[in-house]
Design an enzyme around this catalytic site. Structure first.
Site, PDB file in Angstrom:
ATOM      1  N   VAL A 192      -0.385  -7.753   0.661  1.00 48.34           N
ATOM      2  CA  VAL A 192      -0.206  -6.619  -0.251  1.00 48.34           C
ATOM      3  C   VAL A 192      -1.267  -5.585   0.106  1.00 48.34           C
ATOM      4  O   VAL A 192      -2.460  -5.775  -0.148  1.00 48.34           O
ATOM      5  CB  VAL A 192      -0.340  -7.042  -1.719  1.00 48.34           C
ATOM      6  CG1 VAL A 192      -0.148  -5.836  -2.629  1.00 48.34           C
ATOM      7  CG2 VAL A 192       0.664  -8.129  -2.053  1.00 48.34           C
ATOM      8  N   ASP A 193      -0.833  -4.480   0.686  1.00 45.24           N
ATOM      9  CA  ASP A 193      -1.758  -3.502   1.260  1.00 45.24           C
ATOM     10  C   ASP A 193      -1.584  -2.141   0.607  1.00 45.24           C
ATOM     11  O   ASP A 193      -0.646  -1.410   0.929  1.00 45.24           O
ATOM     12  CB  ASP A 193      -1.517  -3.409   2.770  1.00 45.24           C
ATOM     13  CG  ASP A 193      -2.491  -2.482   3.463  1.00 45.24           C
ATOM     14  OD1 ASP A 193      -3.608  -2.305   2.940  1.00 45.24           O
ATOM     15  OD2 ASP A 193      -2.135  -1.941   4.515  1.00 45.24           O
ATOM     16  N   THR A 194      -2.495  -1.798  -0.297  1.00 44.10           N
ATOM     17  CA  THR A 194      -2.433  -0.468  -0.907  1.00 44.10           C
ATOM     18  C   THR A 194      -2.840   0.607   0.093  1.00 44.10           C
ATOM     19  O   THR A 194      -2.564   1.786  -0.135  1.00 44.10           O
ATOM     20  CB  THR A 194      -3.350  -0.389  -2.137  1.00 44.10           C
ATOM     21  OG1 THR A 194      -4.713  -0.589  -1.725  1.00 44.10           O
ATOM     22  CG2 THR A 194      -2.981  -1.444  -3.162  1.00 44.10           C
ATOM     23  N   SER A 196      -1.701   1.144   3.078  1.00 46.01           N
ATOM     24  CA  SER A 196      -0.626   1.612   3.943  1.00 46.01           C
ATOM     25  C   SER A 196       0.641   1.769   3.110  1.00 46.01           C
ATOM     26  O   SER A 196       0.678   1.401   1.929  1.00 46.01           O
ATOM     27  CB  SER A 196      -0.389   0.646   5.114  1.00 46.01           C
ATOM     28  OG  SER A 196       0.089  -0.615   4.666  1.00 46.01           O
TER      29      SER A 196
END
Length: 439
Positions: A192-194, A196
């Protein structure tokens, strides 16, 4: 067909422009708007009740009317639950915020808030239960007039979904992992990458459960830390489990020549097999229309991420409106302006990436006297541009940001480990807003 060139930030960022991104990866037609789906659900419930009455008692069909009593009661319960949620959620959140730091009272306010948060789920359950009774009503009604009622109830059940929870596992200390199923394929762990924007996986994570159809675009991009790749974009569905399934949405599948390198890179990210970029205004890779904005009901409004809920080793991701009251916020999600203070020095206003996938983050060399590394024991405090403290921590030999000479500062996982953070997709202009919530 649109090619996007971008460097996103799941690890330490490469040198880049120090101005936060002003591009939006959120859908523009239509934009994400708050609480529209709940209003539609209430209209559809009223429509279903009216048509059900007309097709049974209104037509003089007493047997059908008797059988329709149960679904009518359930429809009334669903409407009551949604209306009660609408009137109670803001006061419940306000009370929870006002009692912060007051033992027992705050816990009791939390119980009341949980009760308010559960109301839409009760409405959805009631609507699904009503749908189970409608075929029986149709058997007595006999003319097929119940079909519009069934359609209205099933659509209302989708629109009544306000919150949906997904468990998060923290791996390698800093990496938030959730499982998704893409195009009906295997269950796949993704970061879970905020920091990108866009879901990036290899074909192995998609499987061959159903044809993907024609591609809709291409992407040339990369993640700082050593991966550059090309990918082909397809339109399909993403399933987060627990009945949380997106509508048609964009998925970037790394091209075969780069697949082995990409999978090896992803595996370094806590054993992930891909990256779920959920930022509104990150560097990329896009395209517009993220899987998290293609969810039904009001689930598309934003993403709540609380990584440290369970002793720092597990947490939750919640889709929908912000479930908790906010302490403060900054404009942009994840790219925003922050004030960063080193020890007792004056704060420096910097462009930053509030990045759940940023590991231990980065700091500008100029902020630490031109040094090449941050000394252990350094105190780093991060504030909003108007001076509200967001979080503060002391650098250790392990939790130490990487020094960069230029570009956007990266917060790393720290803000998500200090407390709950919410990314709001409903902000006009599509840049998003990052809210720092009360725990």
């Amino acid at each position: 067909m649109r090619t996007v060139a971008a460097v996103t930030n799941t690890t330490t960022p490469a040198a880049a422009n120090a101005t936060p991104s002003s591009y939006s990866w959120l859908p523009s037609t239509p934009p994400v708007v708050a609480n529209v789906a709940v209003s539609l659900a209430l209209q559809q419930i009223a429509q279903a009740q009216s048509e059900l009455q007309q097709q049974t008692w209104g037509s003089g069909n007493i047997p059908a009317g008797l059988v329709s009593i149960v679904p009518q009661v359930l429809l009334t319960q669903a409407a009551l639950a949604l209306n009660t949620w609408g009137t109670s959620i803001t006061p419940a959140q306000s009370l929870y915020a006002r009692t912060s730091g007051v033992p027992i009272v705050h816990e009791l306010a939390g119980v009341g808030l949980i009760g308010a948060l559960l109301l839409p789920t009760l409405a959805t359950t009631a609507l699904n239960s009503a749908g189970l009774f409608l075929p029986l009503v149709g058997a007595f009604e006999g003319t097929g007039g119940i079909t519009p009622v069934q359609n209205a109830v099933s659509t209302a059940a989708l629109n009544s979904r306000v919150y949906a929870l997904v468990p998060v596992t923290m791996r390698s200390t800093t990496e938030p992992i959730v499982y998704v199923t893409i195009n009906g394929g295997p269950s796949t762990p993704v970061l879970v990458d905020t920091g990108s924007s866009g879901l990036v996986v290899t074909m192995a994570s998609v499987g061959d459960a159903a044809p993907l159809g024609a591609p809709t675009g291409t992407v040339t991009s990369g993640y700082s830390g050593g991966l550059t790749y090309t990918a082909t974009t397809y339109t399909t569905t993403v399933n987060f489990g627990n009945g949380i399934v997106s509508g048609p949405t964009n998925v970037n599948i790394v091209d075969s020549q780069d697949a082995a390198a990409a999978l090896a890179f992803f595996h370094q990210l806590g054993g992930a097999s891909g990256v779920l970029g959920i930022g509104a205004n990150a560097a990329g890779p896009g395209p517009q229309g993220l899987p998290t904005t293609a969810l039904p009901g009001d689930l598309s409004q934003g993403v709540f991420l609380y990584q440290s809920l369970f002793l720092g080793i597990a947490g939750v991701m919640v889709f929908g409106p912000n479930p908790l009251p906010s302490r403060t916020s900054v404009s942009g999600a994840p790219d925003a302006y922050l004030n960063v203070k080193i020890n007792n020095n004056s704060p420096t206003n910097v462009g930053a990436i509030i990045d759940s996938g940023g590991v231990y983050g980065t700091i500008l060399s100029s902020m630490i006297g031109g040094a090449g590394s941050v000394p252990v024991g350094t105190r780093i405090s991060v504030y909003t541009p108007d001076g509200v403290l967001l979080y503060s921590y002391t650098v250790t030999s392990q939790n130490r940001p990487t020094v960069i000479t230029s570009g956007l500062v990266n917060t790393g996982y720290a803000p998500y480990q200090h407390g709950p953070v919410y990314l709001d997709y409903t902000t006009p202009g599509g840049q998003g807003t990052t809210y720092f919530d009360y725990a």
